[in-house]
Design a protein around this motif. Sequence first.
Motif, PDB file in Angstrom:
ATOM      1  N   ILE A   5       0.854  -1.186   0.000  1.00  0.00           N
ATOM      2  CA  ILE A   5       0.000   0.000   0.000  1.00  0.00           C
ATOM      3  C   ILE A   5       0.891   1.237   0.000  1.00  0.00           C
ATOM      4  O   ILE A   5       1.603   1.501   0.972  1.00  0.00           O
ATOM      5  N   GLY A   6       0.840   1.964  -1.098  1.00  0.00           N
ATOM      6  CA  GLY A   6       1.663   3.160  -1.242  1.00  0.00           C
ATOM      7  C   GLY A   6       0.985   4.388  -0.674  1.00  0.00           C
ATOM      8  O   GLY A   6      -0.217   4.408  -0.378  1.00  0.00           O
ATOM      9  N   MET A   7       1.770   5.431  -0.543  1.00  0.00           N
ATOM     10  CA  MET A   7       1.278   6.686   0.022  1.00  0.00           C
ATOM     11  C   MET A   7       0.117   7.249  -0.785  1.00  0.00           C
ATOM     12  O   MET A   7      -0.828   7.786  -0.213  1.00  0.00           O
ATOM     13  N   GLU A   8       0.139   7.083  -2.119  1.00  0.00           N
ATOM     14  CA  GLU A   8      -0.929   7.656  -2.933  1.00  0.00           C
ATOM     15  C   GLU A   8      -2.278   7.006  -2.627  1.00  0.00           C
ATOM     16  O   GLU A   8      -3.283   7.700  -2.451  1.00  0.00           O
ATOM     17  N   ASP A   9      -2.305   5.682  -2.527  1.00  0.00           N
ATOM     18  CA  ASP A   9      -3.561   4.999  -2.207  1.00  0.00           C
ATOM     19  C   ASP A   9      -3.997   5.280  -0.779  1.00  0.00           C
ATOM     20  O   ASP A   9      -5.185   5.481  -0.511  1.00  0.00           O
ATOM     21  N   LEU A  10      -3.044   5.283   0.120  1.00  0.00           N
ATOM     22  CA  LEU A  10      -3.361   5.527   1.525  1.00  0.00           C
ATOM     23  C   LEU A  10      -3.923   6.929   1.736  1.00  0.00           C
ATOM     24  O   LEU A  10      -4.989   7.098   2.331  1.00  0.00           O
ATOM     25  N   ALA A  11      -3.230   7.939   1.225  1.00  0.00           N
ATOM     26  CA  ALA A  11      -3.679   9.320   1.406  1.00  0.00           C
ATOM     27  C   ALA A  11      -5.023   9.555   0.718  1.00  0.00           C
ATOM     28  O   ALA A  11      -5.924  10.166   1.302  1.00  0.00           O
ATOM     29  N   ALA A  12      -5.167   9.057  -0.504  1.00  0.00           N
ATOM     30  CA  ALA A  12      -6.418   9.263  -1.241  1.00  0.00           C
ATOM     31  C   ALA A  12      -7.593   8.632  -0.516  1.00  0.00           C
ATOM     32  O   ALA A  12      -8.653   9.262  -0.361  1.00  0.00           O
ATOM     33  N   ASN A  13      -7.436   7.410  -0.054  1.00  0.00           N
ATOM     34  CA  ASN A  13      -8.544   6.728   0.613  1.00  0.00           C
ATOM     35  C   ASN A  13      -8.829   7.316   1.990  1.00  0.00           C
ATOM     36  O   ASN A  13      -9.983   7.389   2.405  1.00  0.00           O
ATOM     37  N   ALA A  14      -7.810   7.776   2.668  1.00  0.00           N
ATOM     38  CA  ALA A  14      -8.027   8.470   3.939  1.00  0.00           C
ATOM     39  C   ALA A  14      -8.826   9.754   3.702  1.00  0.00           C
ATOM     40  O   ALA A  14      -9.772  10.053   4.442  1.00  0.00           O
ATOM     41  N   LEU A  15      -8.472  10.485   2.659  1.00  0.00           N
ATOM     42  CA  LEU A  15      -9.202  11.719   2.349  1.00  0.00           C
ATOM     43  C   LEU A  15     -10.629  11.429   1.900  1.00  0.00           C
ATOM     44  O   LEU A  15     -11.548  12.167   2.258  1.00  0.00           O
ATOM     45  N   ILE A  16     -10.834  10.366   1.145  1.00  0.00           N
ATOM     46  CA  ILE A  16     -12.198  10.006   0.730  1.00  0.00           C
ATOM     47  C   ILE A  16     -13.074   9.806   1.953  1.00  0.00           C
ATOM     48  O   ILE A  16     -14.175  10.353   2.053  1.00  0.00           O
ATOM     49  N   GLU A  17     -12.588   9.036   2.909  1.00  0.00           N
ATOM     50  CA  GLU A  17     -13.391   8.761   4.108  1.00  0.00           C
ATOM     51  C   GLU A  17     -13.533  10.001   4.980  1.00  0.00           C
ATOM     52  O   GLU A  17     -14.591  10.233   5.567  1.00  0.00           O
ATOM     53  N   SER A  18     -12.496  10.815   5.053  1.00  0.00           N
ATOM     54  CA  SER A  18     -12.564  12.049   5.832  1.00  0.00           C
ATOM     55  C   SER A  18     -13.604  13.008   5.249  1.00  0.00           C
ATOM     56  O   SER A  18     -14.399  13.601   5.992  1.00  0.00           O
ATOM     57  N   ILE A  19     -13.609  13.139   3.939  1.00  0.00           N
ATOM     58  CA  ILE A  19     -14.572  14.022   3.280  1.00  0.00           C
ATOM     59  C   ILE A  19     -15.984  13.495   3.473  1.00  0.00           C
ATOM     60  O   ILE A  19     -16.909  14.263   3.776  1.00  0.00           O
ATOM     61  N   ARG A  20     -16.163  12.196   3.327  1.00  0.00           N
ATOM     62  CA  ARG A  20     -17.504  11.605   3.502  1.00  0.00           C
ATOM     63  C   ARG A  20     -18.038  11.814   4.912  1.00  0.00           C
ATOM     64  O   ARG A  20     -19.220  12.060   5.102  1.00  0.00           O
ATOM     65  N   ARG A  21     -17.176  11.697   5.896  1.00  0.00           N
ATOM     66  CA  ARG A  21     -17.621  11.780   7.293  1.00  0.00           C
ATOM     67  C   ARG A  21     -17.741  13.195   7.815  1.00  0.00           C
ATOM     68  O   ARG A  21     -18.640  13.492   8.583  1.00  0.00           O
ATOM     69  N   SER A  22     -16.783  14.040   7.428  1.00  0.00           N
ATOM     70  CA  SER A  22     -16.746  15.359   8.068  1.00  0.00           C
ATOM     71  C   SER A  22     -16.569  16.521   7.100  1.00  0.00           C
ATOM     72  O   SER A  22     -16.588  17.672   7.534  1.00  0.00           O
ATOM     73  N   GLY A  23     -16.338  16.239   5.833  1.00  0.00           N
ATOM     74  CA  GLY A  23     -16.072  17.310   4.886  1.00  0.00           C
ATOM     75  C   GLY A  23     -14.645  17.830   4.957  1.00  0.00           C
ATOM     76  O   GLY A  23     -14.265  18.756   4.247  1.00  0.00           O
ATOM     77  N   LYS A  24     -13.835  17.222   5.809  1.00  0.00           N
ATOM     78  CA  LYS A  24     -12.460  17.659   6.045  1.00  0.00           C
ATOM     79  C   LYS A  24     -11.556  17.242   4.887  1.00  0.00           C
ATOM     80  O   LYS A  24     -11.447  16.060   4.576  1.00  0.00           O
ATOM     81  N   THR A  25     -10.891  18.217   4.246  1.00  0.00           N
ATOM     82  CA  THR A  25     -10.057  17.949   3.071  1.00  0.00           C
ATOM     83  C   THR A  25      -8.562  18.000   3.370  1.00  0.00           C
ATOM     84  O   THR A  25      -7.742  17.941   2.451  1.00  0.00           O
ATOM     85  N   PHE A  26      -8.187  18.113   4.633  1.00  0.00           N
ATOM     86  CA  PHE A  26      -6.787  18.107   5.055  1.00  0.00           C
ATOM     87  C   PHE A  26      -6.607  17.064   6.141  1.00  0.00           C
ATOM     88  O   PHE A  26      -7.399  16.999   7.082  1.00  0.00           O
ATOM     89  N   LEU A  27      -5.569  16.252   5.997  1.00  0.00           N
ATOM     90  CA  LEU A  27      -5.201  15.284   7.031  1.00  0.00           C
ATOM     91  C   LEU A  27      -3.710  15.403   7.309  1.00  0.00           C
ATOM     92  O   LEU A  27      -2.909  15.559   6.383  1.00  0.00           O
ATOM     93  N   THR A  28      -3.341  15.318   8.574  1.00  0.00           N
ATOM     94  CA  THR A  28      -1.923  15.344   8.927  1.00  0.00           C
ATOM     95  C   THR A  28      -1.288  14.007   8.559  1.00  0.00           C
ATOM     96  O   THR A  28      -1.982  12.989   8.395  1.00  0.00           O
ATOM     97  N   TYR A  29       0.015  14.015   8.463  1.00  0.00           N
ATOM     98  CA  TYR A  29       0.718  12.764   8.190  1.00  0.00           C
ATOM     99  C   TYR A  29       0.483  11.753   9.316  1.00  0.00           C
ATOM    100  O   TYR A  29       0.383  10.552   9.061  1.00  0.00           O
ATOM    101  N   GLU A  30       0.356  12.239  10.539  1.00  0.00           N
ATOM    102  CA  GLU A  30       0.094  11.343  11.669  1.00  0.00           C
ATOM    103  C   GLU A  30      -1.264  10.659  11.520  1.00  0.00           C
ATOM    104  O   GLU A  30      -1.399   9.457  11.789  1.00  0.00           O
ATOM    105  N   GLU A  31      -2.276  11.400  11.105  1.00  0.00           N
ATOM    106  CA  GLU A  31      -3.605  10.817  10.903  1.00  0.00           C
ATOM    107  C   GLU A  31      -3.584   9.779   9.781  1.00  0.00           C
ATOM    108  O   GLU A  31      -4.170   8.691   9.912  1.00  0.00           O
ATOM    109  N   ILE A  32      -2.889  10.096   8.708  1.00  0.00           N
ATOM    110  CA  ILE A  32      -2.799   9.166   7.583  1.00  0.00           C
ATOM    111  C   ILE A  32      -2.059   7.901   7.992  1.00  0.00           C
ATOM    112  O   ILE A  32      -2.468   6.787   7.653  1.00  0.00           O
ATOM    113  N   GLU A  33      -0.987   8.049   8.750  1.00  0.00           N
ATOM    114  CA  GLU A  33      -0.221   6.887   9.196  1.00  0.00           C
ATOM    115  C   GLU A  33      -1.037   6.017  10.155  1.00  0.00           C
ATOM    116  O   GLU A  33      -0.993   4.788  10.074  1.00  0.00           O
ATOM    117  N   ALA A  34      -1.799   6.633  11.048  1.00  0.00           N
ATOM    118  CA  ALA A  34      -2.652   5.868  11.973  1.00  0.00           C
ATOM    119  C   ALA A  34      -3.696   5.068  11.197  1.00  0.00           C
ATOM    120  O   ALA A  34      -3.969   3.902  11.507  1.00  0.00           O
TER     121      ALA A  34
END
Length: 119
Positions: A5-34
Amino acid sequence: MCFYIGMEDLAANALIESIRRSGKTFLTYEEIEAYGSKVVELLNERGEKAVLILSRERTNALFRNYSDFFQEKVVSGKQGIELKESVTLEELIAQFRGYLALDVLLAFVNESSIQALGV
């Protein structure tokens, strides 16, 4: 089988779920890594091997290869990845979810993975 799982898939899918849940379009590297750690944990529990490929080199490649989608940003002193305003959720899903293995997709959308994002 082993999933890489590369950074591109991880970051994109984290942002997809973040946007769906909260509308949030920014995630820290710590949030993405968790989020990624939880995804790997879920895959391992299902008997699948998974490895996160997170390095500065891969992150730089993300910004080079997908500059139309993402930008690096600092918010409240924390560095992370932001989805550009011109990109829709549908475009993000079409680009980063169409080719995923089903087991990986299920781990990305699992409730406990999403909870690791804190959204």
